[in-house]
Design an enzyme around this catalytic site. Structure first.
Site, mmCIF file in Angstrom:
data_model
loop_
_atom_site.group_PDB
_atom_site.id
_atom_site.type_symbol
_atom_site.label_atom_id
_atom_site.label_comp_id
_atom_site.label_asym_id
_atom_site.label_seq_id
_atom_site.Cartn_x
_atom_site.Cartn_y
_atom_site.Cartn_z
ATOM 1 N N PRO A 6 -5.403 -2.103 0.543
ATOM 2 C CA PRO A 6 -4.222 -1.449 -0.038
ATOM 3 C C PRO A 6 -3.593 -0.458 0.924
ATOM 4 C CG PRO A 6 -5.941 -1.621 -1.680
ATOM 5 C CD PRO A 6 -6.536 -2.095 -0.374
ATOM 6 N N CYS A 7 -2.254 -0.486 0.987
ATOM 7 C CA CYS A 7 -1.552 0.277 2.017
ATOM 8 C C CYS A 7 -0.766 1.462 1.456
ATOM 9 C CB CYS A 7 -0.585 -0.655 2.761
ATOM 10 S SG CYS A 7 0.701 -1.361 1.685
ATOM 11 N N GLN A 8 -0.890 1.762 0.144
ATOM 12 C CA GLN A 8 -0.049 2.800 -0.437
ATOM 13 C C GLN A 8 -0.194 4.142 0.272
ATOM 14 O OE1 GLN A 8 -1.900 0.651 -2.111
ATOM 15 N NE2 GLN A 8 -0.915 -0.048 -3.987
#
Length: 350
Positions: free
Chosen positions: A77-79
């Site tokens: 996940p890149c949030q």
């Protein structure tokens, strides 16, 4: 020759579609989101999908039980790293890049591919994260390079920059940016990519987006009518005669990109370009109101094409969740290129 993959943070399967086209076999995958998991299982019935939190010890142990794997792939996940988010490296989701590293350390594949947003590679605030990834993987016996690639440079009709951390075991060639040169090809335009579907709401393009389009009272004007903020919300208009801008995972509402149907299908002059020019030259005053009916949002089927999913790939879940799955994916065609480069590397011991 068949090389086997364990896929992490698999989402709807965009990366894995590309890897299979590059010649790999996916034997196990892992995904937390229930809707993405349903889509993945539907399209990949032969893959053992481990559903749930990868940090759960039971799930983690299932993943690392696949000994003899040739390649680990995935996009944590890149949030926490994305310019579209808060860019907080202390976001708990940001730590999942190191969970990915732990899987590689345990499985010791011939190679690994970790995908993420460009900002993880380019911003100084994430230098310590980059350093730790490379340090850990180097200690685990890998030569690591960090490649920033734009999907549009490899025939994908979308400008989408991503970083790929690519590691090969000592004894195999190092993957270098020059290895990608032979796969470069010019992207087709948005018009060429989606016009065959027909207008939104017709038989081959039925999954429309109902989010209203309203004119911004205080538009942000830039040189191009396809940048800035002409409309309320974060959905930017798309130029049919160029490639698409990056599709966000937040599509489905007023962040969904906008298309001028009359410009696309009837070759009429672009209303968006006329409106932008009139505002820029002071020929028109800004006013809040509904945009002309010829403007509408990108559809699910169009978004899937712009991410180069196969035409027969089926997405499950409510529309907002399908848009999320599409927007979070690695473009299949870009994944295939990365896969082919790595396949070649691990097939050629140095």
């Amino acid at each position: 020759m068949s090389y086997k993959i364990v896929s992490l943070f698999s989402g709807a399967g965009g990366m894995d579609v590309g890897m299979e086209k590059a010649g790999f076999e996916i034997v196990a995958a892992s995904e937390l989101d229930a809707h993405a998991s349903n889509t993945y299982k539907h399209n990949n019935p032969s893959v053992n999908l481990i559903e749930g939190d990868i940090e759960d010890p039971t799930n983690f142990n299932k993943i690392i039980s696949y000994k003899g794997i040739d390649l680990v792939v995935g996009g944590p996940p890149c949030q926490g790293f994305s310019v579209a988010g808060k860019m907080d490296k202390d976001d708990p989701r940001s730590k999942l890049v190191f969970t990915y590293c732990s899987v590689v350390e345990q499985l010791q594949p011939k190679a690994f591919i970790m995908e993420n947003v460009k900002s993880l590679a380019s911003l100084s605030k994430f230098q310590d994260v980059r350093d730790e990834i490379i340090h850990r993987m180097t200690d685990a016996g890998y030569q690591v390079t960090m490649q920033v690639l734009n999907a549009k440079d490899f025939g994908v009709p979308q400008s989408r920059e991503r970083v790929f951390f690519i590691g090969t075991k000592i004894g195999f060639p190092l993957v270098d940016i020059t290895d990608f040169e032979k796969y470069k090809k010019e992207a087709i335009s948005l018009r060429e990519a989606i016009i065959h579907l027909g207008r939104a709401g017709t038989k081959n393009n039925p999954r429309i987006t109902n989010a209203k389009i309203t004119l911004a009272k205080k538009p942000v004007l830039r040189k191009s009518p396809y940048s800035g903020m002409l409309f309320n919300g974060q959905g930017r208009p798309l130029n049919p005669d160029a490639w698409s801008s990056t599709l966000p995972a937040s599509m489905g509402g007023n962040r969904t990109p906008i298309i001028d149907e009359d410009h696309l299908y009837d070759n009429k002059e672009s209303w968006i370009e006329q409106h932008h020019s009139a505002l820029l030259n002071g020929e028109k005053q800004t006013e809040y109101g509904n945009a002309p009916s010829r403007l509408r949002r990108l559809t699910i089927d169009e978004a899937a094409i712009l991410q180069t999913f196969p035409i027969d790939y089926e997405f499950l879940g409510p529309p907002s969740k399908i848009f999320n799955q599409i927007g979070n994916a690695v473009p299949c065609q870009l994944a295939e290129v990365v896969g082919r480069v790595v396949f070649s590397a691990i097939s050629s011991p140095s």
